[in-house]
Design a protein around this motif. Sequence first.
Motif, PDB file in Angstrom:
ATOM      1  N   THR A 395       0.830  -1.204   0.000  1.00 21.81           N
ATOM      2  CA  THR A 395       0.000   0.000   0.000  1.00 21.81           C
ATOM      3  C   THR A 395       0.864   1.253   0.000  1.00 21.81           C
ATOM      4  OG1 THR A 395      -1.682  -1.194   1.263  1.00 21.81           O
ATOM      5  CG2 THR A 395      -1.884   1.197   1.173  1.00 21.81           C
ATOM      6  N   ASP A 396       1.879   1.282   0.848  1.00 23.11           N
ATOM      7  CA  ASP A 396       2.747   2.455   0.929  1.00 23.11           C
ATOM      8  C   ASP A 396       3.524   2.669  -0.363  1.00 23.11           C
ATOM      9  OD1 ASP A 396       1.873   2.769   3.514  1.00 23.11           O
ATOM     10  OD2 ASP A 396       3.653   1.861   4.443  1.00 23.11           O
ATOM     11  N   ALA A 397       3.848   1.593  -1.070  1.00 26.19           N
ATOM     12  CA  ALA A 397       4.701   1.706  -2.255  1.00 26.19           C
ATOM     13  C   ALA A 397       3.922   2.045  -3.523  1.00 26.19           C
ATOM     14  CB  ALA A 397       5.480   0.403  -2.461  1.00 26.19           C
ATOM     15  N   VAL A 398       2.757   1.432  -3.707  1.00 28.35           N
ATOM     16  CA  VAL A 398       2.054   1.591  -4.990  1.00 28.35           C
ATOM     17  C   VAL A 398       0.627   2.106  -4.840  1.00 28.35           C
ATOM     18  CG1 VAL A 398       3.463  -0.183  -6.086  1.00 28.35           C
ATOM     19  CG2 VAL A 398       1.311  -0.827  -4.998  1.00 28.35           C
ATOM     20  N   GLY A 399       0.122   2.251  -3.615  1.00 28.25           N
ATOM     21  CA  GLY A 399      -1.224   2.772  -3.425  1.00 28.25           C
ATOM     22  C   GLY A 399      -2.278   1.681  -3.376  1.00 28.25           C
ATOM     23  N   MET A 400      -3.480   2.091  -2.908  1.00 28.83           N
ATOM     24  CA  MET A 400      -4.519   1.084  -2.670  1.00 28.83           C
ATOM     25  C   MET A 400      -5.109   0.534  -3.961  1.00 28.83           C
ATOM     26  SD  MET A 400      -7.728   3.328  -1.263  1.00 28.83           S
ATOM     27  CE  MET A 400      -8.530   4.596  -2.258  1.00 28.83           C
ATOM     28  N   SER A 401      -5.099   1.315  -5.058  1.00 30.49           N
ATOM     29  CA  SER A 401      -5.683   0.818  -6.301  1.00 30.49           C
ATOM     30  C   SER A 401      -4.877  -0.348  -6.856  1.00 30.49           C
ATOM     31  CB  SER A 401      -5.751   1.942  -7.330  1.00 30.49           C
ATOM     32  OG  SER A 401      -6.296   1.468  -8.542  1.00 30.49           O
ATOM     33  N   ALA A 402      -3.529  -0.185  -6.934  1.00 36.82           N
ATOM     34  CA  ALA A 402      -2.682  -1.281  -7.416  1.00 36.82           C
ATOM     35  C   ALA A 402      -2.727  -2.457  -6.452  1.00 36.82           C
ATOM     36  CB  ALA A 402      -1.252  -0.784  -7.591  1.00 36.82           C
ATOM     37  N   ARG A 403      -2.795  -2.165  -5.153  1.00 37.77           N
ATOM     38  CA  ARG A 403      -2.890  -3.233  -4.147  1.00 37.77           C
ATOM     39  C   ARG A 403      -4.156  -4.053  -4.347  1.00 37.77           C
ATOM     40  NH1 ARG A 403      -4.769  -0.926   1.233  1.00 37.77           N
ATOM     41  NH2 ARG A 403      -6.690  -1.004  -0.003  1.00 37.77           N
ATOM     42  N   ASP A 404      -5.289  -3.387  -4.472  1.00 42.81           N
ATOM     43  CA  ASP A 404      -6.574  -4.104  -4.580  1.00 42.81           C
ATOM     44  C   ASP A 404      -6.709  -4.843  -5.905  1.00 42.81           C
ATOM     45  OD1 ASP A 404      -7.133  -3.113  -2.105  1.00 42.81           O
ATOM     46  OD2 ASP A 404      -8.554  -1.585  -2.779  1.00 42.81           O
ATOM     47  N   SER A 405      -5.972  -4.390  -6.941  1.00 41.24           N
ATOM     48  CA  SER A 405      -6.060  -5.077  -8.239  1.00 41.24           C
ATOM     49  C   SER A 405      -5.486  -6.486  -8.179  1.00 41.24           C
ATOM     50  CB  SER A 405      -5.321  -4.269  -9.308  1.00 41.24           C
ATOM     51  OG  SER A 405      -3.918  -4.276  -9.067  1.00 41.24           O
TER      52      SER A 405
END
Length: 477
Positions: A395-405
């Motif tokens: 989450t800290d590195a790429v954000g919640m959108s990339a995380r949730d994908s």
Amino acid sequence: MTSDDSPRPEDDFPEFLRKLFEDAGAGGNPLADGGLDPEQLKRLSEQMGAAGIDPAMLQPLMQSMQQAFATAGDGGISWDAAKRQALHLANQDGHAITTGEKTDHEQAFALAELWLSEATMISELAEPARPITRGEWVELTLPVWQELAEPVATSMADGLIDALRAQSPDDMQQMLDGAGRMLRGIGGQMFAGQLGHVIGKLSREVVSGGDVGIPVMPAGAAAIVPQNFADLGRGLEIPDDQLALYIAARELAHARLFRHAKWLRLQAIGQVTDFARGVDIDVERLEDLASRFDPQNPDELREALESGSLLPEQSEAQRRALERLETLLALIEGWVDVVTADATNRMPSGDRIAEVIRRRRAAGGPAEDALEALVGLRLRPRRLREAAAMWRAVTDAVGMSARDSLWDYPDLLPDSADIDDPSGLITRLQARARGEEPAPDDFDQALAQLLEEESGDGGDVPDDDADDEPDSGDEKP
């Protein structure tokens, strides 16, 4: 004192069993009206009383047999006993949800829904979350428990037949062959009743629908059990409204995830049932119990079921399956932890509540311990903290959108190696965000090499080295 021509006690009971088994083997129901001779049952009852055995002890046996005969036609297991037992325990205090409890939890769900939308890109539920009673939790989750436990119930029933065969004389073997479906039904009823006892106890401990980690609630459903919520907050010195808000956010995150990733529910349930199908019964232990079983003291058999002593040591294949399942559960719970923490970060007691929930999940409770003993399955992820740390780093590195994908497709999901070291996963996600092709990993390289070798063997693809090393048939004089 009986006369010489009176029925002897040692004659009636074998005849009683013979009648049961013969009728069952023929597909009949000897316990139905007009089946067994009432005079024979009366004599048997009198003889049991004269021998110091309570005739009332025949009643549970008759009930189990009656249920077994009802399902003997297809060899299946009736789960009515499990449901009745679970609901009996769940509804013991008869507590109904008060208007105040309903309002408080509905408001908590409404606010948690808003906060959660700021912490994840996964969309809201189609149906509103709601407070439910313990009995409603049993009704809603029992179909999944049945699906998970049925392979073990079948193994238990087959083990009972094997044990009876080993302990029965030769002249009883033919009767056992004819009554196999009935005996399988009795073994299944015994297991189903014990499972109902465990689920009933579990209904008095769970706080929400997703509290046990696996998706036992219907898809897209979220709920909280106010009766158990009151027990959770007792002695914590945390305001009830903050605790309710945190639990609501956690429940909604869990339900949202399984609604979004529809494949995830199938994979989680499939891994559990695959594990359960590998569960066997310790027939030698069951034979030992059968050889000294005392009808007046059935506690030993019940304790053997509850302690898990009838389940032998796990095989290597089962241990690997369990590791995969624990990794999946840890990924689910870790993601839920991170999303819930982000959604409730404005709450003063958020960190304290999160720690309470983590410790509670790690320790489990008596009902979870009983379920583990009964099915051989531990539903508490051992790597929860490591998985949560991985999701936080992502989450800290790429954000919640990339995380949730990563939940969009099964092949995108992180694995155990990513939990150990998330740097490689983060590098791949950052490269994808820049539009770059990810660097091939070991699997990609192995697959490419395999395809290249198969193409070379087929002979359709030209060999660049053909001029350097010609085949013997192509050589010129």
